[in-house]
Structures are given as structure tokens and as C-alpha cells.
Scaffold this active site. Structure first.
Site, mmCIF file in Angstrom:
data_model
loop_
_atom_site.group_PDB
_atom_site.id
_atom_site.type_symbol
_atom_site.label_atom_id
_atom_site.label_comp_id
_atom_site.label_asym_id
_atom_site.label_seq_id
_atom_site.Cartn_x
_atom_site.Cartn_y
_atom_site.Cartn_z
ATOM 1 N N HIS A 210 0.796 -1.230 0.000
ATOM 2 C CA HIS A 210 0.000 0.000 0.000
ATOM 3 C C HIS A 210 0.823 1.273 0.000
ATOM 4 C CE1 HIS A 210 1.060 -0.133 4.218
ATOM 5 N NE2 HIS A 210 0.674 1.118 4.317
HETATM 6 C C1 UD1 Z 1 -2.153 5.456 6.001
HETATM 7 C C2 UD1 Z 1 -0.861 5.889 6.700
HETATM 8 C C3 UD1 Z 1 0.195 4.814 6.528
HETATM 9 C C4 UD1 Z 1 -0.316 3.465 6.973
HETATM 10 C C5 UD1 Z 1 -1.593 3.156 6.209
HETATM 11 C C6 UD1 Z 1 -2.173 1.823 6.591
HETATM 12 C C7 UD1 Z 1 -0.300 8.283 6.738
HETATM 13 C C8 UD1 Z 1 0.544 9.323 6.108
HETATM 14 N N1 UD1 Z 1 -0.317 7.106 6.099
HETATM 15 O O1 UD1 Z 1 -1.891 5.370 4.604
HETATM 16 O O2 UD1 Z 1 1.323 5.143 7.313
HETATM 17 O O3 UD1 Z 1 0.670 2.483 6.709
HETATM 18 O O4 UD1 Z 1 -2.540 4.194 6.499
HETATM 19 O O5 UD1 Z 1 -3.373 1.605 5.947
HETATM 20 O O6 UD1 Z 1 -0.911 8.543 7.741
HETATM 21 N N2 UD1 Z 1 -9.333 5.011 1.919
HETATM 22 C C9 UD1 Z 1 -10.528 4.349 1.912
HETATM 23 N N3 UD1 Z 1 -11.082 3.995 3.114
HETATM 24 C C10 UD1 Z 1 -10.486 4.261 4.305
HETATM 25 C C11 UD1 Z 1 -9.270 4.941 4.292
HETATM 26 C C12 UD1 Z 1 -8.699 5.297 3.103
HETATM 27 O O7 UD1 Z 1 -11.103 4.078 0.883
HETATM 28 O O8 UD1 Z 1 -11.050 3.897 5.350
HETATM 29 C C13 UD1 Z 1 -8.724 5.374 0.616
HETATM 30 C C14 UD1 Z 1 -8.970 6.798 0.242
HETATM 31 O O9 UD1 Z 1 -9.157 6.837 -1.118
HETATM 32 C C15 UD1 Z 1 -7.658 7.480 0.584
HETATM 33 C C16 UD1 Z 1 -6.647 6.367 0.370
HETATM 34 O O10 UD1 Z 1 -7.332 5.163 0.698
HETATM 35 O O11 UD1 Z 1 -7.428 8.584 -0.197
HETATM 36 C C17 UD1 Z 1 -5.440 6.491 1.235
HETATM 37 O O12 UD1 Z 1 -5.798 6.642 2.617
HETATM 38 P P1 UD1 Z 1 -4.885 7.525 3.610
HETATM 39 O O13 UD1 Z 1 -5.376 7.426 5.002
HETATM 40 O O14 UD1 Z 1 -4.667 8.863 3.025
HETATM 41 O O15 UD1 Z 1 -3.483 6.824 3.516
HETATM 42 P P2 UD1 Z 1 -3.071 5.305 3.552
HETATM 43 O O16 UD1 Z 1 -2.460 5.020 2.219
HETATM 44 O O17 UD1 Z 1 -4.162 4.420 4.047
#
Ligand code: UD1
Length: 364
Positions: A210
Site C-alpha cells: 500500500h
Molecule cells: C495510512 C498511513 C500509513 C499506513 C496506512 C495503513 C499516513 C501518512 N499514512 O496510509 O502510514 O501504513 O494508512 O493503511 O498517515 N481510503 C478508503 N477507506 C479508508 C481509508 C482510506 O477508501 O477507510 C482510501 C482513500 O481513497 C484514501 C486512500 O485510501 O485517499 C489512502 O488513505 P490515507 O489514510 O490517506 O493513507 P493510507 O495510504 O491508508
């Protein structure tokens, strides 16, 4: 004393669970409140962990959701500041290295509230990684540091943090892992959603990916998937797909062979049930490098560096980068029985949460 415990994203939930469980014993002078920032919000990324890890309903839910780093961090800060002003905690405890960790530690410090950082001092040395910025900033302003491995202690000392504020306590995530392993042993296999997969594949590997650096660039992501497709010719690979990764798989149109089995993101117990018996784990996660080391499962880390070097020096982890030929060669070596043996690092004994709360009870 009033203690706020902050969690926001999936990798935070397994770290706060054992701390809250230890607090429930009633042996510490803290009235704790749980703050969920809402950085992760899908049922599969959040609610299921609360249920399975016995985390109580949060006292505050900030519902910040996704956004750019600045948007998300700013929303967490604004909403966290409001509850700190209203409820005035004496201490804020943050875990790990996600945007929620960074945002809440900054807010607390500016309100002159003490900050305890659990899993402090880890450094990948790679400032292109958002988590590295979160780690550096959080540690620069925290008051108490709880480290999981010797490297954490050394980085904090080199950065000028006072020795008496740094506690080498082991790893709360491993506290949780052992707790869940025990619970899993007591469950009938039929209770777990991943049991049919294990029945279908007597031997298998597990993939998780991821990191933006691996899945946001079409060339890098296709290269990794081509290597994994090759590995899967010899060993079927099960791949629970993070939402970010799912989006990019679709967007880039990457072909997946039948020997790579995609699933939705898994609940903790389902995932544990899978990876604990895997021949091999291929991942870019931080926590999984440590959980595989704790259980003695061979792990290949598909990154150029790790902030958790004890998993390489003492554990079962090998950092292989993202060169497809290297990934295939290292996986082949493990399948041929040339994997690392590894041992469990110091203080990874299931008792880190107690050490943290004892130290804080004296300090605050
Ligand atoms: C975040 C953390 C990362 C961790 C990861 C585990 C930061 C900078 N990054 O990254 O350290 O390893 O979580 O998962 O804090 N999304 C969904 N549903 C959710 C959450 C996210 O669909 O419940 C999608 C959204 O499109 C979002 C993307 O995933 O834009 C990324 O989510 P985000 O929380 O920004 O970062 P992660 O890549 O999950």
C-alpha cells in the site's frame, strides 16, 4: 490524571488495543479517553478492528476522512484542538507514524499538554516517505518516548533527546499479537473467513502492498506485480488489497494471474489466521515486518529501506527493494529452504503496555 489516547488509521488500532486493555485492570492513575480521528473510516479499515481487538467505542470521533496530507492533517488539528480546549487532558498519548500521530502531537504541545509517543525513534532515513516526516516531527516535540528496539533509542539520543525521557519497553503491537494468537487458538477454524482459502491452498504466501512509492507509480507497481506473478507459479499468493492499492490496480489495468488471489482488506483475526501459517510474506507494511519476526514467518520487504532494522538483524525479515529479479530470487531462496531463522527481539514479550503505563504513572 486525564489521558487522551489517539488512534486514526488501521495500524494504530492494534497498538492502542493492548494499552486500553492494560488500563482496564485499574492499576494506573489515569482517566483515559479514546479519540478516533477518523483518518480511516471504512468498516473494513476501522470498525472491524474495534470489534475484534476489544477496543471500546471512542469518546470522541473526529470524522476527518481522506484528503491530501495538508487537508487531512489540518482537519485533524482543528478538530483535536477543539476537544483539547474543552476537555483539557493532562497528557496525550500517540502511537506510530500516521498523519493522526503528527497532527495531535503538534496540537497538544502548542496547548502545553504533555505528549507521550509510543513507537518513537524509528528512522528509515528516507524523507520521501510521509511516515518519516511524521516520525521526525512527532519525536522532535514529544516529552516521553517509548521505543521498540535499540535503534530507536540510538536515534533519539543522537537527536539530543534526554536519556531519562526514553524508555526501551518493547512493542505494544506484539502485546496485541500474542493476545490475539491465544484467542485464535481457542476459535474453531470454521469461525474464520480465511479458513476456506487455507483449505484450498495447503501452502501459500501472503502479499500486502500500500505504500504510495510502490503502488502510485504504474511502472513500479507493474514491475512488482510481474515479479509476484512469477513467484506465484511456484507458490500461490493471497493478496488482501488496501483501498489505495485497489484503486491503482484498476486504474493501471494491471493483469493478475489466477495464482494470485485477491481479497478485500481482511479483519485482524482473519489476516492473522492467514499469515501465521504462510510459507512467505511479501510486504511493504511496517507492522507486518515485525509481526512476522515475532512469529518466525519469513518476510521479504519490498522497499529500499526499513525503519525497523531489528527485524533484519535478529528477525526473519529481508529488505529486497522493488527490482523484480531480486524479488523472485529471494522468494525462490526461501522456498528452497534457504530462508533466515531469526529470533524474537528483546522485550517483545507481550508486556510493553504495562511498562509504558508504569513509566507514565511515575512521570506525569
Ligand atoms: C495510512 C498511513 C500509513 C499506513 C496506512 C495503513 C499516513 C501518512 N499514512 O496510509 O502510514 O501504513 O494508512 O493503511 O498517515 N481510503 C478508503 N477507506 C479508508 C481509508 C482510506 O477508501 O477507510 C482510501 C482513500 O481513497 C484514501 C486512500 O485510501 O485517499 C489512502 O488513505 P490515507 O489514510 O490517506 O493513507 P493510507 O495510504 O491508508
Amino acid at each position: 490524571k486525564k489521558l487522551f489516547i489517539v488512534a486514526g488509521a488501521r495500524p494504530n488500532f492494534m497498538k492502542i488495543a493492548p494499552i486500553l486493555r492494560e488500563l482496564r485492570r485499574g492499576a494506573y492513575p489515569f482517566a483515559a479517553k479514546l479519540v478516533h480521528t477518523g483518518q480511516h473510516y471504512d468498516k473494513a479499515m476501522s470498525d472491524v478492528f474495534f470489534e475484534e481487538l476489544e477496543i471500546p467505542r471512542p469518546d470522541y470521533h473526529l470524522e476527518v476522512g481522506s484528503g491530501s496530507h495538508a487537508e487531512q492533517t489540518a482537519r485533524i488539528m482543528t478538530r483535536f484542538e477543539a476537544i483539547c480546549l474543552r476537555d483539557r487532558p493532562d497528557l496525550v498519548l500517540v502511537v506510530g507514524d500516521v498523519n493522526s500521530t503528527l497532527a495531535c502531537s503538534i496540537v497538544a504541545k502548542k496547548l502545553h499538554i504533555g505528549v507521550a509517543h509510543v513507537e518513537a525513534g524509528l528512522r528509515s532515513g528516507d524523507r520521501a516517505m510521509p511516515e518519516e516526516i511524521n516520525r521526525l516531527v512527532t519525536d522532535a516535540i514529544s516529552d516521553w518516548f517509548f521505543v521498540t528496539e535499540q535503534s530507536g533509542l540510538e536515534h533519539l539520543l543522537a537527536e539530543g533527546q534526554p536519556r531519562d525521557r526514553i524508555h526501551f519497553v518493547g512493542h505494544v503491537m506484539i502485546d496485541n499479537l500474542f493476545h490475539q494468537v491465544e484467542k485464535l487458538a481457542a476459535l474453531p477454524p470454521a469461525a474464520l473467513g480465511t479458513t476456506p482459502l487455507k483449505q484450498r491452498f495447503p501452502e501459500y504466501g501472503v502479499i500486502t502492498l500500500h505504500r504510495p512509492s510502490n503502488v502510485d507509480d504504474p511502472q513500479v507497481f507493474s514491475g512488482i506485480m510481474a515479479a509476484l506473478a512469477e513467484v506465484s507459479q511456484g507458490l500461490p499468493l493471497i493478496f488482501p488489497v488496501h483501498p489505495r492499492t485497489r484503486g491503482n490496480l484498476d486504474k493501471f489495468g494491471i493483469a493478475i494471474p489466477d495464482s494470485v488471489v485477491l481479497t478485500e482488506p481482511l479483519a485482524y483475526m482473519d489476516f492473522l489466521n492467514l499469515f501465521k501459517d504462510a510459507r512467505l510474506v511479501l510486504t511493504d507494511s511496517g507492522g507486518l515486518q515485525e509481526e512476522t519476526t515475532a512469529l518466525g514467518v519469513p518476510c521479504l520487504t519490498l522497499r529500499e529501506n526499513t525503519e525497523r532494522p531489528v527485524t533484519v538483524d535478529e528477525g526473519t525479515n529481508t529488505v529486497v527493494g522493488v527490482d523484480p529479479a531480486r524479488i523472485v530470487a529471494e522468494a525462490t531462496a526461501i522456498l528452497a529452504g534457504r530462508g533466515k531463522q531469526g529470533c524474537r527481539p528483546q522485550f517483545w514479550d507481550g508486556r510493553a503496555s504495562g511498562r509504558i503505563l508504569e513509566a507514565l504513572a511515575v512521570a506525569v
